[in-house]
Design an enzyme around this catalytic site. Structure first.
Site, short mmCIF file in Angstrom:
data_model
loop_
_atom_site.label_atom_id
_atom_site.label_comp_id
_atom_site.label_asym_id
_atom_site.label_seq_id
_atom_site.Cartn_x
_atom_site.Cartn_y
_atom_site.Cartn_z
N ARG A 29 0.80 -1.22 0.00
CA ARG A 29 0.00 0.00 0.00
C ARG A 29 0.84 1.28 0.00
O ARG A 29 0.32 2.36 -0.25
CB ARG A 29 -0.96 -0.03 1.22
CG ARG A 29 -2.05 -1.08 1.07
CD ARG A 29 -2.75 -1.38 2.39
NE ARG A 29 -2.01 -2.35 3.21
CZ ARG A 29 -2.42 -2.81 4.40
NH1 ARG A 29 -3.55 -2.35 4.93
NH2 ARG A 29 -1.69 -3.68 5.08
N ASN A 86 0.60 1.93 6.81
CA ASN A 86 0.44 1.10 5.63
C ASN A 86 0.51 1.90 4.34
O ASN A 86 0.78 1.34 3.28
CB ASN A 86 -0.90 0.35 5.70
CG ASN A 86 -0.95 -0.57 6.91
OD1 ASN A 86 -0.03 -1.34 7.15
ND2 ASN A 86 -2.00 -0.44 7.69
C1 UD1 Z 1 -1.61 -6.72 11.25
C2 UD1 Z 1 -2.50 -7.65 12.08
C3 UD1 Z 1 -3.77 -6.89 12.44
C4 UD1 Z 1 -3.39 -5.62 13.19
C5 UD1 Z 1 -2.41 -4.78 12.41
C6 UD1 Z 1 -1.90 -3.67 13.29
C7 UD1 Z 1 -2.07 -9.93 11.29
C8 UD1 Z 1 -2.59 -11.05 10.48
N1 UD1 Z 1 -2.81 -8.82 11.32
O1 UD1 Z 1 -2.33 -6.42 10.06
O2 UD1 Z 1 -4.59 -7.70 13.25
O3 UD1 Z 1 -4.56 -4.86 13.48
O4 UD1 Z 1 -1.29 -5.56 12.01
O5 UD1 Z 1 -1.03 -2.79 12.62
O6 UD1 Z 1 -1.05 -10.06 11.91
N2 UD1 Z 1 5.03 -9.13 8.04
C9 UD1 Z 1 6.00 -10.11 8.01
N3 UD1 Z 1 5.76 -11.22 7.27
C10 UD1 Z 1 4.61 -11.41 6.57
C11 UD1 Z 1 3.62 -10.40 6.64
C12 UD1 Z 1 3.86 -9.27 7.40
O7 UD1 Z 1 7.06 -9.97 8.62
O8 UD1 Z 1 4.48 -12.45 5.93
C13 UD1 Z 1 5.30 -7.91 8.82
C14 UD1 Z 1 5.15 -6.64 7.98
O9 UD1 Z 1 6.39 -6.29 7.42
C15 UD1 Z 1 4.68 -5.62 9.00
C16 UD1 Z 1 3.94 -6.46 10.03
O10 UD1 Z 1 4.34 -7.81 9.83
O11 UD1 Z 1 5.76 -4.97 9.63
C17 UD1 Z 1 2.43 -6.35 9.87
O12 UD1 Z 1 2.07 -6.75 8.56
P1 UD1 Z 1 0.94 -6.02 7.73
O13 UD1 Z 1 0.83 -6.69 6.42
O14 UD1 Z 1 1.13 -4.55 7.75
O15 UD1 Z 1 -0.31 -6.44 8.63
P2 UD1 Z 1 -1.69 -5.66 8.77
O16 UD1 Z 1 -2.54 -5.99 7.61
O17 UD1 Z 1 -1.45 -4.25 9.07
CA CA Z 2 0.32 -2.91 9.11
#
Ligand code: UD1
Ligand code: CA
Length: 495
Positions: free
Chosen positions: A24, A240
């Site tokens: 995003r 995001n």
């Molecule tokens: C996540 C939470 C959501 C919460 C939100 C808060 C999950 C499934 N959801 O959603 O409940 O309200 O954060 O900000 O956890 N990342 C990894 N590996 C991956 C995917 C993501 O390391 O495979 C890291 C991303 O780099 C990021 C963090 O995890 O720093 C959160 O990932 P993001 O995709 O932003 O999750 P949200 O959709 O925001």
């Molecule tokens: Ca996030």
């Protein structure tokens, strides 16, 4: 091993999730490397993590992993970098992080998101303390948000206890109305996490292993899950997209500005003053509207900075004033004055009580105590002694098209207006240079240098030209190209 002799039950590992792409953001730069207030998002998170003095800090990377790893502060104690595999989701990220800890690790695991930069050490320490007191299997940090859009929602049972987390993409219409959201920050008991992670599936809207599912799994097992609601919902804001990036920077900047104000700095307009995290400002200094203080900038006491000034990695002494100026890697001495409308490029060093004035550009130049470059000048690759004054529009010609050369100006020198100093050249102490001179040869100490041909006045010239077409003010009538009309009037007339 924990502090104060408390052993393994007090040990702590912090996991920072930073593997996601950050789609995003729509950026070639990985999301966690975008900056607010002069520090990357992941830099903010790691700074907070370090304050808890954990035994291990695991950073999970995948997207642009080399760039992210290069940006990590390698001096972070206990730093472990883990590469996420092709299985997507925060649950998978934590699973791999846990596997990278020493096999017997049975302390607490705090999980932070690399894209939640505003959470401070005090809030995190309170979350950890609450978790340790309650002996819960997991403790969530939640927040009540007016706009919960995009976040996972906290589903509580009739008893008010947390049942599970449902992601926005998977939530029913009814669940979308829940205003309590998952901040993405948690503390788990290592053993509980180790038991829950392998049971997380990917049957959801995004086809990912959600860490959030670990909560429902633990609750179904009958394990206690606690939740702490953040006092300041702004602290848990996840970034995001670039709208959220700007919002987070405004919040952080407001905190930074307030801290300086409380420490004795007058900041006239917090809305238009942007101060990065590592900047220091002495007591009773005053920051005027439209000022940005960036990088490792340090300001002394009783200085006045602004309005409309940007200082990057610049050192400003006590009592100095800097108005409408852009400076990078410059040093401005005690009680010196700069601007308005000055451009100080790297390597500018202005001595105490010195002056760099209006429409002046300097680069790689040392200006000694009390010396002044007051108006309309370019001074580059130059060294100026003490108490010298450069006339308006003194220009150093430091570049011959191939190489840069140095100009050396002694102490108590007075250059004239509109001087060109063609480097390499040296002007001795107490020398004076006439107006308009082009200085190509060294000037000995105490000498007067002039290089402009003596002036000649042609008497009655205007009367003799009266009535000529166009008059003397017309460029065609003035003279052939290159010859001033007064220079050789008689010859021109006779031709
Ligand atoms: C996540 C939470 C959501 C919460 C939100 C808060 C999950 C499934 N959801 O959603 O409940 O309200 O954060 O900000 O956890 N990342 C990894 N590996 C991956 C995917 C993501 O390391 O495979 C890291 C991303 O780099 C990021 C963090 O995890 O720093 C959160 O990932 P993001 O995709 O932003 O999750 P949200 O959709 O925001
Ligand atoms: Ca996030």
């Amino acid at each position: 091993m924990g502090k104060n002799g408390r052993m393994t039950q007090q040990s702590l590992a912090v996991v920072v999730l930073a593997a996601g792409q950050g789609t995003r953001m729509r950026s070639a730069t990985p999301k966690v490397l975008h900056q607010i207030s002069g520090r990357t998002l992941i830099g903010h998170v790691l700074t907070t993590a370090r304050e808890l003095e954990p035994q291990h800090v695991v950073v999970v990377v995948r997207h642009e992993r080399d760039a992210v790893v290069a940006a990590l502060d390698e001096s972070t104690p206990g730093l472990i970098v883990v590469d996420q595999d092709e299985i997507p989701g925060t649950g998978r990220a934590v699973e791999l992080a846990l596997a990278a800890l020493p096999p017997g690790f049975d302390g607490d695991v705090a999980i932070l998101s690399g894209d939640v930069p505003l959470l401070g050490p005090a809030e995190l320490a309170a979350l950890l303390a609450g978790h340790r007191t309650s002996h819960a299997a997991a403790t969530l940090l939640t927040a009540a948000l007016a706009d919960a859009s995009g976040y996972g929602r906290i589903v509580r049972g009739a008893n008010g206890l947390v049942d599970r987390i449902v992601e926005h993409a998977d939530a029913s219409a009814e669940e979308l109305l829940i205003g309590e959201v998952n901040s993405g920050t948690y503390v788990f008991a290592a053993a509980a996490l180790r038991a829950a992670l392998p049971r997380i599936g990917a049957q959801n809207a995004q086809g990912e292993k959600y860490l959030t599912d670990a909560i429902g799994i633990l609750r179904a097992d009958g394990s206690p899950v606690a939740a702490t609601i953040a006092d300041d919902p702004a602290s848990v804001a996840g970034i995001n997209d670039r709208v959220q990036l700007a919002e987070a920077e405004r919040i952080l900047n407001a905190r930074i500005v307030r801290d300086h104000q409380r420490a004795g700095v007058t900041i006239r307009d917090p809305q238009t003053t942007w101060i990065e995290v590592d900047v220091t400002i002495g007591q009773d200094s005053e920051i005027l509207p439209g000022t940005r203080l960036r990088g490792a900038t340090t300001i002394g006491q009783n200085a006045i900075i602004g309005p409309d000034t940007t200082l990057t990695d610049t050192e400003v002494g006590d009592l100095a004033t800097v108005a409408r100026t852009d400076a990078t890697l410059a040093v401005i001495g005690t009680a010196a004055t700069v601007g308005p409308f000055a451009y100080l490029r790297p390597g500018t060093v202005l001595g105490a009580a010195g002056k760099i004035g209006t429409f002046v550009e300097t680069k790689n130049t040392t200006i000694g105590k009390g010396s002044k470059v007051p108006h309309l000048s370019y001074v580059g690759d130059t060294e100026i002694g003490e108490g010298s004054n450069l006339g308006a529009s003194t220009i150093t010609a430091n570049y011959d098209g191939v190489n840069k050369h140095r100009t050396k100006i002694g102490s108590h020198v007075h250059t004239g207006v509109h001087n060109s100093l063609v480097a390499p050249v040296e002007i001795g102490d107490d020398a004076t240079i006439g107006a308009g001179a082009v200085v190509r040869k060294d000037v000995p100490p105490g000498a007067l240098a002039v290089s402009v041909a003596p002036q000649r006045n042609v008497d009655g010239w205007a009367a003799r030209h009266a009535g000529e077409s166009g008059g003397v003010s017309s460029p065609e009538a003035a003279a052939p190209a290159g010859a001033a009309p007064a220079a050789d009037d008689a010859v021109a007339d006779g031709a």
